[in-house]
Write a protein that holds these residues in place. Sequence first.
Motif, PDB file in Angstrom:
ATOM      1  N   MET A  38       0.736  -1.212  -0.035  1.00  9.57           N
ATOM      2  CA  MET A  38       0.008   0.030   0.069  1.00  9.57           C
ATOM      3  C   MET A  38       0.920   1.128   0.036  1.00  9.57           C
ATOM      4  SD  MET A  38      -2.933   1.066   2.684  1.00  9.57           S
ATOM      5  CE  MET A  38      -2.640   2.642   3.418  1.00  9.57           C
ATOM      6  N   GLN A  39       0.653   2.172  -1.015  1.00  5.13           N
ATOM      7  CA  GLN A  39       1.541   3.501  -0.942  1.00  5.13           C
ATOM      8  C   GLN A  39       0.678   4.507  -0.074  1.00  5.13           C
ATOM      9  OE1 GLN A  39       1.670   4.659  -4.894  1.00  5.13           O
ATOM     10  NE2 GLN A  39       3.216   3.063  -5.525  1.00  5.13           N
ATOM     11  N   THR A  40       1.353   5.214   0.559  1.00  2.00           N
ATOM     12  CA  THR A  40       0.857   6.433   1.250  1.00  2.00           C
ATOM     13  C   THR A  40       0.952   7.797   0.716  1.00  2.00           C
ATOM     14  OG1 THR A  40       1.243   5.154   3.349  1.00  2.00           O
ATOM     15  CG2 THR A  40       0.958   7.600   3.603  1.00  2.00           C
ATOM     16  N   HIS A  41      -0.003   8.561   0.514  1.00  2.11           N
ATOM     17  CA  HIS A  41       0.040   9.813  -0.319  1.00  2.11           C
ATOM     18  C   HIS A  41      -0.193  10.895   0.541  1.00  2.11           C
ATOM     19  CE1 HIS A  41       0.688   8.030  -4.293  1.00  2.11           C
ATOM     20  NE2 HIS A  41       0.133   7.232  -3.948  1.00  2.11           N
ATOM     21  N   VAL A  42       0.085  12.115   0.361  1.00  5.65           N
ATOM     22  CA  VAL A  42      -0.314  13.323   1.084  1.00  5.65           C
ATOM     23  C   VAL A  42      -1.798  13.495   0.462  1.00  5.65           C
ATOM     24  CG1 VAL A  42       0.044  15.894   1.085  1.00  5.65           C
ATOM     25  CG2 VAL A  42       2.064  14.430   0.943  1.00  5.65           C
ATOM     26  N   ILE A  43      -2.529  13.984   1.694  1.00  6.45           N
ATOM     27  CA  ILE A  43      -3.976  14.367   1.364  1.00  6.45           C
ATOM     28  C   ILE A  43      -4.303  15.861   1.231  1.00  6.45           C
ATOM     29  CG2 ILE A  43      -6.295  14.163   2.505  1.00  6.45           C
ATOM     30  CD1 ILE A  43      -5.053  11.553   3.887  1.00  6.45           C
ATOM     31  N   ASP A  44      -4.796  16.402   0.361  1.00  2.77           N
ATOM     32  CA  ASP A  44      -5.247  17.613   0.095  1.00  2.77           C
ATOM     33  C   ASP A  44      -6.761  17.837   0.841  1.00  2.77           C
ATOM     34  OD1 ASP A  44      -6.202  20.155  -0.676  1.00  2.77           O
ATOM     35  OD2 ASP A  44      -5.030  19.970  -2.561  1.00  2.77           O
ATOM     36  N   ILE A  45      -6.763  18.173   1.974  1.00  5.65           N
ATOM     37  CA  ILE A  45      -8.024  18.264   2.639  1.00  5.65           C
ATOM     38  C   ILE A  45      -9.054  19.134   2.103  1.00  5.65           C
ATOM     39  CG2 ILE A  45      -9.236  18.940   4.732  1.00  5.65           C
ATOM     40  CD1 ILE A  45      -6.627  18.487   6.113  1.00  5.65           C
ATOM     41  N   ALA A  46      -8.630  20.181   1.234  1.00  2.81           N
ATOM     42  CA  ALA A  46      -9.715  21.155   0.517  1.00  2.81           C
ATOM     43  C   ALA A  46      -9.953  20.501  -1.000  1.00  2.81           C
ATOM     44  CB  ALA A  46      -8.931  22.394   0.312  1.00  2.81           C
ATOM     45  N   ASN A  47      -9.032  19.587  -1.475  1.00  2.00           N
ATOM     46  CA  ASN A  47      -9.483  19.318  -2.775  1.00  2.00           C
ATOM     47  C   ASN A  47      -9.697  17.955  -3.199  1.00  2.00           C
ATOM     48  OD1 ASN A  47      -9.298  22.074  -3.866  1.00  2.00           O
ATOM     49  ND2 ASN A  47      -7.173  21.977  -3.357  1.00  2.00           N
ATOM     50  N   ASP A  48      -9.184  17.032  -2.530  1.00  2.00           N
ATOM     51  CA  ASP A  48      -9.161  15.422  -2.619  1.00  2.00           C
ATOM     52  C   ASP A  48     -10.579  15.024  -2.533  1.00  2.00           C
ATOM     53  OD1 ASP A  48      -6.413  15.514  -3.346  1.00  2.00           O
ATOM     54  OD2 ASP A  48      -5.804  14.354  -1.640  1.00  2.00           O
ATOM     55  N   THR A  49     -10.984  13.778  -3.336  1.00  2.00           N
ATOM     56  CA  THR A  49     -12.275  13.515  -2.837  1.00  2.00           C
ATOM     57  C   THR A  49     -12.314  12.681  -1.524  1.00  2.00           C
ATOM     58  OG1 THR A  49     -12.454  13.022  -5.313  1.00  2.00           O
ATOM     59  CG2 THR A  49     -13.932  11.780  -3.803  1.00  2.00           C
ATOM     60  N   PRO A  50     -13.297  13.063  -0.625  1.00  2.00           N
ATOM     61  CA  PRO A  50     -13.414  12.427   0.458  1.00  2.00           C
ATOM     62  C   PRO A  50     -13.712  10.945   0.499  1.00  2.00           C
ATOM     63  CG  PRO A  50     -15.353  13.716   0.249  1.00  2.00           C
ATOM     64  CD  PRO A  50     -14.461  13.971  -0.961  1.00  2.00           C
ATOM     65  N   GLN A  51     -13.352  10.337   1.705  1.00  2.00           N
ATOM     66  CA  GLN A  51     -13.352   8.748   1.674  1.00  2.00           C
ATOM     67  C   GLN A  51     -14.980   8.387   2.151  1.00  2.00           C
ATOM     68  OE1 GLN A  51     -11.119   7.695   5.074  1.00  2.00           O
ATOM     69  NE2 GLN A  51      -9.167   7.190   3.783  1.00  2.00           N
ATOM     70  N   SER A  52     -15.408   9.564   2.689  1.00  2.00           N
ATOM     71  CA  SER A  52     -17.073   9.363   3.222  1.00  2.00           C
ATOM     72  C   SER A  52     -17.414  10.939   3.284  1.00  2.00           C
ATOM     73  CB  SER A  52     -17.108   8.595   4.352  1.00  2.00           C
ATOM     74  OG  SER A  52     -16.558   9.006   5.437  1.00  2.00           O
ATOM     75  N   THR A  53     -18.720  10.910   3.262  1.00  2.73           N
ATOM     76  CA  THR A  53     -19.425  12.284   3.712  1.00  2.73           C
ATOM     77  C   THR A  53     -20.639  11.719   4.684  1.00  2.73           C
ATOM     78  OG1 THR A  53     -20.829  12.058   1.626  1.00  2.73           O
ATOM     79  CG2 THR A  53     -18.957  13.254   1.567  1.00  2.73           C
ATOM     80  N   GLY A  54     -21.133  12.815   5.327  1.00  2.00           N
ATOM     81  CA  GLY A  54     -22.328  12.681   6.352  1.00  2.00           C
ATOM     82  C   GLY A  54     -22.931  13.868   6.622  1.00  2.00           C
ATOM     83  N   GLN A  55     -24.312  13.647   6.829  1.00  2.00           N
ATOM     84  CA  GLN A  55     -25.073  14.807   7.236  1.00  2.00           C
ATOM     85  C   GLN A  55     -25.778  14.415   8.602  1.00  2.00           C
ATOM     86  OE1 GLN A  55     -27.475  15.287   3.851  1.00  2.00           O
ATOM     87  NE2 GLN A  55     -26.164  17.028   2.842  1.00  2.00           N
ATOM     88  N   ARG A  56     -25.948  15.720   9.462  1.00  2.00           N
ATOM     89  CA  ARG A  56     -26.553  15.246  10.806  1.00  2.00           C
ATOM     90  C   ARG A  56     -27.472  16.458  11.031  1.00  2.00           C
ATOM     91  NH1 ARG A  56     -22.762  13.216  15.519  1.00  2.00           N
ATOM     92  NH2 ARG A  56     -21.539  15.431  15.451  1.00  2.00           N
ATOM     93  N   ARG A  57     -28.428  16.274  11.674  1.00  2.00           N
ATOM     94  CA  ARG A  57     -29.137  17.455  12.486  1.00  2.00           C
ATOM     95  C   ARG A  57     -28.935  17.169  14.030  1.00  2.00           C
ATOM     96  NH1 ARG A  57     -35.035  17.869  14.511  1.00  2.00           N
ATOM     97  NH2 ARG A  57     -35.380  20.188  15.029  1.00  2.00           N
ATOM     98  N   LEU A  58     -28.217  18.209  14.386  1.00  2.00           N
ATOM     99  CA  LEU A  58     -27.469  18.081  15.901  1.00  2.00           C
ATOM    100  C   LEU A  58     -28.711  17.638  16.982  1.00  2.00           C
ATOM    101  CD1 LEU A  58     -24.822  17.673  16.986  1.00  2.00           C
ATOM    102  CD2 LEU A  58     -24.852  19.962  17.552  1.00  2.00           C
ATOM    103  N   ALA A  59     -29.810  18.256  16.515  1.00  2.00           N
ATOM    104  CA  ALA A  59     -30.870  18.238  17.667  1.00  2.00           C
ATOM    105  C   ALA A  59     -31.511  16.861  17.669  1.00  2.00           C
ATOM    106  CB  ALA A  59     -32.120  19.082  17.028  1.00  2.00           C
ATOM    107  N   ASP A  60     -31.095  15.911  16.788  1.00  2.00           N
ATOM    108  CA  ASP A  60     -31.430  14.332  16.820  1.00  2.00           C
ATOM    109  C   ASP A  60     -30.606  13.637  17.830  1.00  2.00           C
ATOM    110  OD1 ASP A  60     -33.161  14.836  14.859  1.00  2.00           O
ATOM    111  OD2 ASP A  60     -31.832  14.142  13.235  1.00  2.00           O
ATOM    112  N   LEU A  61     -29.496  14.485  18.292  1.00  2.00           N
ATOM    113  CA  LEU A  61     -28.717  13.611  19.585  1.00  2.00           C
ATOM    114  C   LEU A  61     -29.485  14.464  20.815  1.00  2.00           C
ATOM    115  CD1 LEU A  61     -25.278  14.233  18.149  1.00  2.00           C
ATOM    116  CD2 LEU A  61     -26.443  12.136  18.198  1.00  2.00           C
ATOM    117  N   PRO A  62     -29.794  13.455  21.693  1.00  2.00           N
ATOM    118  CA  PRO A  62     -30.609  14.212  23.031  1.00  2.00           C
ATOM    119  C   PRO A  62     -29.715  15.070  23.709  1.00  2.00           C
ATOM    120  CG  PRO A  62     -30.601  11.610  22.758  1.00  2.00           C
ATOM    121  CD  PRO A  62     -29.585  12.107  21.775  1.00  2.00           C
TER     122      PRO A  62
END
Length: 121
Positions: free
Chosen positions: A1-25
């Motif tokens: 496995m090769q390790t590369h530098v990650i461009d946080i602003a421009n690389d494609t994310p590994q995963s994405t998520g959305q949440r409404r914080l009010a759903d957490l008690p």
Amino acid sequence: MQTHVIDIANDTPQSTGQRRLADLPDRVVSGDPHHDTEIQFTSPDGKLTVGTWTSTPGKWHAFTDKDEYCYIVSGHCALIHEDGTRREFREGASFFIPDGFVGFWEVIETTTKHFVIRDTK
């Protein structure tokens, strides 16, 4: 496995998520904050996470059991310690929240940050 530098602003994310914080008690103090998160990296043991987060305005109890470094890409937010000490941050600011911080996040204007989080539990 090769390790590369990650461009946080421009690389494609590994995963994405959305949440409404009010759903957490008992988390939200005011507003109805919604979070969008893009994860760019997670360590093999799952304890280190790197990504980008956007929140709409609101105020909530800060999460614990984490160390977090933040860089504010855009927006206006504040961290408020339980003793009332308030620190405000805007575009270009960077800061560190150590494990043990007890207080609140307040997003005043929709805020985007890059983050590095280390799970301490």
